[in-house]
Design an enzyme around this catalytic site. Structure first.
Site, PDB file in Angstrom:
ATOM      1  N   HIS A   1     -24.900 -13.864  -1.157  1.00  0.00           N
ATOM      2  CA  HIS A   1     -25.075 -14.769  -2.815  1.00  0.00           C
ATOM      3  C   HIS A   1     -24.301 -15.567  -2.654  1.00  0.00           C
ATOM      4  O   HIS A   1     -23.137 -15.066  -3.804  1.00  0.00           O
ATOM      5  CB  HIS A   1     -26.194 -13.643  -3.787  1.00  0.00           C
ATOM      6  CG  HIS A   1     -26.572 -14.161  -4.862  1.00  0.00           C
ATOM      7  ND1 HIS A   1     -26.610 -15.706  -4.889  1.00  0.00           N
ATOM      8  CD2 HIS A   1     -26.821 -13.449  -5.655  1.00  0.00           C
ATOM      9  CE1 HIS A   1     -27.836 -15.852  -6.423  1.00  0.00           C
ATOM     10  NE2 HIS A   1     -28.102 -14.835  -7.153  1.00  0.00           N
TER      11      HIS A   1
ATOM     12  N   HIS B   1     -34.915 -16.015  -2.680  1.00  0.00           N
ATOM     13  CA  HIS B   1     -34.080 -16.007  -4.145  1.00  0.00           C
ATOM     14  C   HIS B   1     -33.535 -15.088  -3.290  1.00  0.00           C
ATOM     15  O   HIS B   1     -32.848 -14.323  -2.703  1.00  0.00           O
ATOM     16  CB  HIS B   1     -34.262 -15.908  -5.383  1.00  0.00           C
ATOM     17  CG  HIS B   1     -32.747 -15.533  -6.465  1.00  0.00           C
ATOM     18  ND1 HIS B   1     -31.788 -16.653  -5.992  1.00  0.00           N
ATOM     19  CD2 HIS B   1     -32.195 -14.860  -6.843  1.00  0.00           C
ATOM     20  CE1 HIS B   1     -30.601 -16.429  -6.367  1.00  0.00           C
ATOM     21  NE2 HIS B   1     -31.218 -14.860  -7.152  1.00  0.00           N
TER      22      HIS B   1
ATOM     23  N   CYS C   1     -27.285 -17.980 -11.701  1.00  0.00           N
ATOM     24  CA  CYS C   1     -27.608 -18.373  -9.925  1.00  0.00           C
ATOM     25  C   CYS C   1     -28.458 -19.609  -9.740  1.00  0.00           C
ATOM     26  O   CYS C   1     -29.275 -19.676  -8.350  1.00  0.00           O
ATOM     27  CB  CYS C   1     -27.904 -16.973  -9.754  1.00  0.00           C
ATOM     28  SG  CYS C   1     -26.725 -15.868  -9.873  1.00  0.00           S
TER      29      CYS C   1
END
Length: 399
Positions: A327, A294, A161
């Site tokens: 996400h 994040h 990620c």
């Protein structure tokens, strides 16, 4: 240490659930709009239909929607790359006489979206190899370079990620090293049934719209999309007479290898990535206007990240924009970097969607309503499986 010459950001393209392009996404976030829903392109047998942030088909340019010879991840990347080049004032033909690098992040590049091929193979059959050939054609960075007729270094970053953030940092390094005249840097990922099921099995997916940093958070919602930034040397951008939207001032990357899926409890790698990015940029923590965190909505990520932000940049406003996009995995860092530049331009930060109550285990809380930004430097950070962490220091046009 003298900071390296920053890479000028002259164009930005973005496609995600929040909008078909960057202005649309910023507008919808400012209005507090978010619309997670059950997956539309695949189904599962789970009794609970966990919501995702999918990109509607009408956000995808019609000619790319029809390109079934390419995986959707690559079509997202192409859509964002086209937008970014138009925003930067580049005609594709003009780029063909330059060294144009392409550096894009992804997770699995949707290699797992060929389940029919695997099923036939496991049954002992001989499935058509077109599925494999399509996958090989769809390497995001090489496909963008090929489709746009570019000539320069090509790299697809697969670092979980943090991939999109890493790709932008690498692209800026290419410019500083003189390897390229222009770089297209960013990330792309599409939703995939196997990844969807995998995150559910990890028990870090919320059956409600995600709530980053909230005390009642239960996990993330997956999303999809892409963002691409056009990076150039400032002198070249000035000579072209184009605007500079922002600058990549610093980049830091660190892996603490703590656990396959969980962050280090003290954020060891994240702290190192923050320290490296700030040191490279020459920016003092007190000069950072905000952080695009994040902020996935998982208990561990948000607790660790919130503590690191509080320790290293106390009092600095921060938000998570994943409450609007989900996400997006390998695209997340790139999409959030694009949002960071746009917020510096507008001087306004959207609220952190889904946040309602502070977690006593996190000594800092995100901004809940739109606030005015004071300053022209911001940070976008990414955490990733395997202990990977990456941080970008981004300056506004005046930096």
């Amino acid at each position: 240490m003298t900071p390296p010459a920053p890479a000028a950001i002259t164009g930005i393209g973005c496609i995600c659930a929040a909008g078909r392009d960057l202005p649309a996404a910023i507008s919808s976030m400012a209005a507090g709009i978010r619309a997670p829903a059950p997956p539309a392109r695949f189904s599962t047998t789970h009794p609970k239909r966990y919501p995702v942030f999918g990109v509607p088909d009408d956000f995808i340019p019609p000619d790319l929607l029809e390109r079934t010879d390419l995986l959707l991840t690559t079509r997202f990347a192409l859509a964002a790359a086209r937008q970014s080049l138009a925003d930067a004032g580049w005609e594709p033909g003009a780029l063909r006489r330059l060294r144009v690098g392409v550096c894009l992040g992804t997770t699995v590049g949707s290699a797992l979206n060929i389940e029919d091929f695997y099923r036939e193979h496991r049954r002992g059959g001989h499935p058509d190899l077109e599925a494999i050939e399509r996958f090989l054609r769809s390497n995001p960075a090489s496909a963008v370079s090929r489709e746009l007729g570019l000539d320069g270094p090509v790299q697809t970053v697969v670092n979980a990620c943090s991939s999109g953030t890493d790709a932008i940092g690498i692209g800026a390094a290419w410019l500083r090293a003189g390897a390229c005249d222009v770089v297209l840097a960013g990330g792309a990922d599409e939703l995939c049934r196997i990844i969807y099921n995998g995150f559910i099995s990890l028990m870090i997916t919320d059956e409600q719209p995600c709530r980053p940093f909230d005390r009642e958070r239960r996990g993330l919602n997956l999303g999809e999309g892409a963002a691409v930034l056009v990076l150039e040397n400032q002198a070249a951008a000035t000579a072209r007479g184009v605007r500079t939207r922002g600058r990549v001032l610093g980049y830091g990357s660190a892996c603490d290898a703590h656990h396959l899926t969980a962050p280090h409890p003290e954020g060891r790698g994240l702290r190192r990535a923050f320290a490296e990015a700030l040191a490279v940029s020459g920016v003092a923590p007190a000069d950072v206007a905000f952080i695009n965190a994040h902020g996935t909505g998982t208990p561990d990520n948000d607790r660790v990240e919130g503590r690191v932000i509080h320790d290293l940049l106390p009092g600095t406003p921060f938000v998570s924009t994943k409450g609007y996009t989900g996400h997006t995995l390998g695209a997340a860092g790139a999409i959030e970097a694009a949002f960071t530049v746009a917020c510096l331009e507008t001087g306004r930060l959207p609220g952190s969607a889904g946040f309602a109550g502070a977690d006593p285990d996190i000594p800092a809380a995100p901004s809940t309503g739109g606030i005015d930004i004071r300053g022209d430097v911001a940070i976008s950070d990414s955490l990733a499986f395997g202990g990977n962490n990456a941080v970008l220091v981004i300056g506004g046009a005046g930096q």
